[in-house]
Design an enzyme around this catalytic site. Structure first.
Site, short mmCIF file in Angstrom:
data_model
loop_
_atom_site.label_atom_id
_atom_site.label_comp_id
_atom_site.label_asym_id
_atom_site.label_seq_id
_atom_site.Cartn_x
_atom_site.Cartn_y
_atom_site.Cartn_z
N GLY A 5 0.86 -1.18 0.00
CA GLY A 5 0.00 0.00 0.00
C GLY A 5 0.89 1.23 0.00
N CYS A 11 -9.12 22.29 18.09
CA CYS A 11 -8.98 22.68 19.50
C CYS A 11 -8.35 21.56 20.33
CB CYS A 11 -10.33 23.00 20.09
SG CYS A 11 -11.40 23.79 18.93
N1 LLP Z 1 -1.93 -6.16 3.94
C1 LLP Z 1 -2.47 -6.17 5.17
C2 LLP Z 1 -3.11 -7.37 5.66
C3 LLP Z 1 -2.39 -5.03 5.96
O1 LLP Z 1 -2.91 -5.04 7.18
C4 LLP Z 1 -1.78 -3.86 5.45
C5 LLP Z 1 -1.71 -2.66 6.27
C6 LLP Z 1 -1.23 -3.90 4.16
C7 LLP Z 1 -1.33 -5.07 3.44
C8 LLP Z 1 -0.56 -2.73 3.53
O2 LLP Z 1 0.58 -2.38 4.25
P1 LLP Z 1 1.60 -1.26 3.68
O3 LLP Z 1 2.26 -1.83 2.45
O4 LLP Z 1 0.82 -0.06 3.38
O5 LLP Z 1 2.54 -1.07 4.80
N2 LLP Z 1 -2.40 3.56 9.33
C9 LLP Z 1 -1.01 3.16 9.46
C10 LLP Z 1 -0.68 1.94 8.64
C11 LLP Z 1 -1.52 0.74 9.00
C12 LLP Z 1 -1.24 -0.42 8.10
C13 LLP Z 1 -2.27 -1.48 8.31
N3 LLP Z 1 -2.15 -2.60 7.44
C14 LLP Z 1 -0.13 4.32 9.08
O6 LLP Z 1 -0.65 5.41 8.79
O7 LLP Z 1 1.09 4.22 9.12
#
Ligand code: LLP
Length: 437
Positions: free
Chosen positions: A292, A361
């Site tokens: 992602g 706030c």
């Molecule tokens: N696959 C699964 C099962 C996941 O839980 C996630 C992300 C991804 C793929 C994608 O991961 P990436 O390649 O984006 O690292 N909100 C947090 C990140 C939470 C990620 C949750 N899972 C942030 O803003 O850093």
């Protein structure tokens, strides 16, 4: 001024340029706060990631993790590149379908999937990564009800320490996700599933965490998964077709962080898989990746208008911008660093220390602390970098602020891909009960 990544330019007016568009003009035309996504950069990131694996392994499916940014235009760009989709809700699944990604090229993850979501997945032949024993039963019932076999894998928990924020480390044993490997729980899940009628067991999946800038944990993950794959074959005679290593490849947010090249990750995990396939006499599996952040994070910036500055003796001055934790919660939630510059003074020296506040706030409502910026004035345009992943996706309407708009830019063209919310959007689901009318 920081070393800008190559997809950014500076024009003769000393303004930041993204996707061939002057950031100052974008802010004037579309208003602020404004997310700007560089289409070419999304494509480059996807292609580089995809190529890294495809050059090393014969069968690869890169499933873009929609949770990072599920905007339809972003999804469409990735669909046109041939990406599959990693979805974690029925609505993400629908977004992926809407832009033309086939169900067969999707994986559905999550520790709590509802029955309607599972139905949608089974109907569309989506590979469901099951998280717990009860979900296995539910999926079997859903499959029976729908009259179709469910293609499933299991999310397993390989107990791997990842050097990242505890909120986004998911592969540790105590985490809420998946089946424990060490205790034999995961193997047991395969055994149970193999006896079930409406279930076709095809895969295995893990996701060890996010924002990982070290290849070692991915290599370790591949080792543990392949050991289990071999055990599943030996003990249960099940040959798994899909090995899904999840997402997690990070992006450098601070000027000091170095990128982890996807080629390096691919090289190391493919070696592990190759060796194990050879040694254990396994059929060549399809390798699934679920990136992602790597795809979308650095392809997007957030533009925010400077309102005012405030002097505080002995501490950095404050500068208030019109985007806060409502627009980008990562600094407040994870203490995350996002680089900030002034888009209309990009060539000026960053000579003065500031804390950058949002308009809400709460003391936690800041975008950056102790940041060096040029002497900022009201009306300047702040640019916050690397916000494409989990930026707009996690934005809220806190203090009844409308969520920001988003534009897609490419070769000097800019088009709105997410409108700015209006007051009507904010209240259209609110109701005053009859007895208060
Ligand atoms: N696959 C699964 C099962 C996941 O839980 C996630 C992300 C991804 C793929 C994608 O991961 P990436 O390649 O984006 O690292 N909100 C947090 C990140 C939470 C990620 C949750 N899972 C942030 O803003 O850093």
């Amino acid at each position: 001024m920081l070393m800008l990544k190559p997809h950014f330019k500076v024009n003769a007016r000393g303004h930041l340029v993204i996707g061939g568009c002057d950031a100052v003009e974008l802010a004037e035309r579309f208003g602020t706060p404004l997310y700007v996504v560089d289409e070419q950069r999304v494509r480059e990131n996807y292609r580089r990631f995809h190529r890294a694996f495809v050059e090393r392994w014969p069968s690869v499916l890169v499933c873009y993790a929609l949770k990072a940014n599920s905007n339809l235009a972003v999804c469409k760009v990735l669909q046109s590149e041939g990406a599959g989709a990693e979805v974690s809700s029925g609505n993400e699944l629908q977004n992926a379908l809407k832009v033309g990604i086939q169900g067969e090229r999707m994986v559905f993850n999550g520790n709590y999937k509802t029955i309607p979501e599972l139905e949608l997945a089974v109907i569309n032949n989506v590979l469901i990564n099951i998280d717990n024993f009860q979900e296995l039963e539910t999926v079997a019932q859903v499959a029976l009800h729908v009259g179709k076999k469910a293609r499933i894998g299991f999310r397993v928990n390989p107990d791997i320490k990842t050097p990242t924020h505890p909120y986004i480390a998911t592969g540790l044993r105590e985490s809420k996700f998946g089946f424990d490997v060490a205790s034999g729980q995961a193997l047991d899940a395969y055994k149970r599933a193999s006896r079930m009628k409406n279930i076709e067991v095809v895969g295995i999946q893990a996701h060890i965490g996010s924002q990982i800038l070290d290849a070692a944990p991915f290599e370790e993950e591949a080792k543990r998964l392949m050991a289990l794959v071999a055990e599943i074959k030996d003990r249960l005679g099940i040959y798994l077709q899909f090995i899904d290593l999840g997402g997690g490849l990070g992006t450098p947010y601070t000027p000091e962080e170095r990128e982890l090249p996807p080629e390096q990750v691919a090289e190391r995990v493919v070696k592990v898989i190759e060796k194990s396939v050879e040694e254990k006499g396994l059929p060549t599996p399809t390798l699934i990746l679920e990136p992602g952040r790597y795809i979308i994070a650095d392809a997007s910036v957030l533009l925010a208008r400077v309102g005012h500055t405030k002097h505080r003796p002995g501490v950095p001055d404050w500068v208030a911008v019109d985007a806060g934790m409502n627009a980008l919660i990562r600094p407040a939630l994870y203490g995350a660093y996002h680089h900030i510059e002034i888009a209309n003074r990009i060539t000026e020296e960053n000579s003065k220390l500031f804390n950058v506040a949002g308009p809400l706030c709460e003391s936690g409502d800041f975008l950056g602390k102790r940041r060096k910026l040029p002497p900022v004035e009201p009306g300047d345009l702040a640019v916050i970098f690397d916000v494409g992943a989990y930026g707009l996706a996690m934005s809220s309407q806190h203090t009844a602020k409308p969520r920001p708009a988003m534009v897609l830019v490419n070769s000097g063209k800019a088009e709105l891909v997410r409108g700015r919310e209006t007051y009507e959007d904010l209240i259209h689901l609110d109701r005053i009960p009859s007895w208060l009318e």
